[in-house]
Design a protein around this motif. Structure first.
Motif, PDB file in Angstrom:
ATOM      1  N   ALA A  19       0.835  -1.190   0.000  1.00  0.00           N
ATOM      2  CA  ALA A  19       0.000   0.000   0.000  1.00  0.00           C
ATOM      3  C   ALA A  19       0.870   1.239   0.000  1.00  0.00           C
ATOM      4  O   ALA A  19       1.968   1.241   0.534  1.00  0.00           O
ATOM      5  N   PRO A  20       0.385   2.351  -0.611  1.00  0.00           N
ATOM      6  CA  PRO A  20       1.219   3.530  -0.785  1.00  0.00           C
ATOM      7  C   PRO A  20       1.469   4.272   0.502  1.00  0.00           C
ATOM      8  O   PRO A  20       0.726   4.156   1.473  1.00  0.00           O
ATOM      9  N   ARG A 166      -8.159   9.987  -1.886  1.00  0.00           N
ATOM     10  CA  ARG A 166      -7.110   9.109  -2.413  1.00  0.00           C
ATOM     11  C   ARG A 166      -5.741   9.556  -1.909  1.00  0.00           C
ATOM     12  O   ARG A 166      -5.416  10.737  -1.909  1.00  0.00           O
ATOM     13  N   THR A 167      -4.946   8.588  -1.455  1.00  0.00           N
ATOM     14  CA  THR A 167      -3.593   8.896  -1.012  1.00  0.00           C
ATOM     15  C   THR A 167      -2.640   8.740  -2.191  1.00  0.00           C
ATOM     16  O   THR A 167      -2.874   7.928  -3.091  1.00  0.00           O
ATOM     17  N   ASP A 170      -1.804   5.383  -4.527  1.00  0.00           N
ATOM     18  CA  ASP A 170      -2.813   4.358  -4.300  1.00  0.00           C
ATOM     19  C   ASP A 170      -3.596   4.103  -5.583  1.00  0.00           C
ATOM     20  O   ASP A 170      -4.364   4.949  -6.023  1.00  0.00           O
ATOM     21  N   ASP A 174      -3.309  -4.416  -4.716  1.00  0.00           N
ATOM     22  CA  ASP A 174      -2.720  -5.061  -3.538  1.00  0.00           C
ATOM     23  C   ASP A 174      -3.087  -6.542  -3.552  1.00  0.00           C
ATOM     24  O   ASP A 174      -3.823  -7.017  -2.682  1.00  0.00           O
ATOM     25  N   GLN A 189       4.462   1.199   4.628  1.00  0.00           N
ATOM     26  CA  GLN A 189       4.472   2.463   3.894  1.00  0.00           C
ATOM     27  C   GLN A 189       5.841   3.129   3.998  1.00  0.00           C
ATOM     28  O   GLN A 189       6.396   3.610   3.007  1.00  0.00           O
TER      29      GLN A 189
END
Length: 234
Positions: A19-20, A166-167, A170, A174, A189
């Protein structure tokens, strides 16, 4: 030793699929106590909150320690005028590409994939790149990856810049479920971000190293023992 090096490089590139690294907007940073603090070593004593990367200076006002991997290091003041969402998106993306590139530079010295030998011979590093350009392979990569970026990457960034949740980085990819556990997500992260930063430096070093001595990283190391000349014959 060689196997350990390759496994470490593969593990670094695999981090690109976790995940980002998260990004918190100013309005959400007040509630960040239970998020980013999980990825700070010793609760931020050595990294993140309360850390001043350059002694004798003040922390940049936009780097308050809530961003993943933020240690307040910005001597040129980019954070004062650059959009941090866009900057973090670019950093994560470049880091992921660099992790894959670093792995490829190492693997090509010890293994040849089927068909590569017939098409490109023993060419590696910059020579391989130049041959791929001549034969049109790099143009195909530019076309299809550019199209993918236009169709997926650009809309995602625009969405984030407009204020969505949204990050950066992302894309909902996944397959291994690395982001399911929030207790381990924060550490992953940070791992991805640090590995990406290191890979960007490593790729630059390996490319310049090849331009200077004409050898790939593993090929160069194998010629160092017993005071052998690591430079190729000219």
């Amino acid at each position: 030793m060689l196997r350990t090096t390759i496994l470490a490089a593969v593990a670094a590139s695999a981090a690109a699929f976790t995940a980002p690294a998260g990004f918190l907007r100013p309005s959400a940073r007040v509630a960040a106590k239970n998020g980013p603090t999980m990825q700070l070593y010793r609760d931020g004593q050595l990294q993140g909150l309360g850390v001043i990367a350059i002694p004798g200076t003040e922390r940049p006002k936009n780097l308050d320690g809530t961003l993943v991997g933020d240690v307040g290091f910005d001597p040129l003041g980019f954070s004062n005028w650059l959009n941090l969402y866009w900057a973090r998106e670019a950093e994560i993306k470049h880091g992921r590409v660099a992790m894959l590139a670093a792995t490829g530079m190492i693997v090509q010295d010890v293994y040849k994939f089927p068909g590569v030998q017939k098409t490109f011979g023993d060419a590696a590093m910059m020579k391989l790149h130049n041959l791929a350009v001549e034969q049109g392979a790099m143009q195909q990569l530019l076309l299809w990856l550019g199209l993918l970026e236009i169709l997926t990457g650009l809309p995602a960034v625009i969405q984030g810049l407009k204020g969505s949740e949204r990050t950066p980085g992302d894309f909902g990819f996944d397959p291994l479920g690395c982001g399911r556990n929030p207790e381990t997500l924060a550490r992953r992260q940070l791992t991805e971000l640090k590995n990406g930063r290191l890979a960007m430096i490593a790729v630059g070093g390996m490319v310049h190293h090849y331009l200077l001595v004409g050898r790939g990283p593993i090929e160069f190391i194998k010629n160092i023992p017993n005071f052998k000349n690591p430079l190729p014959p000219f």
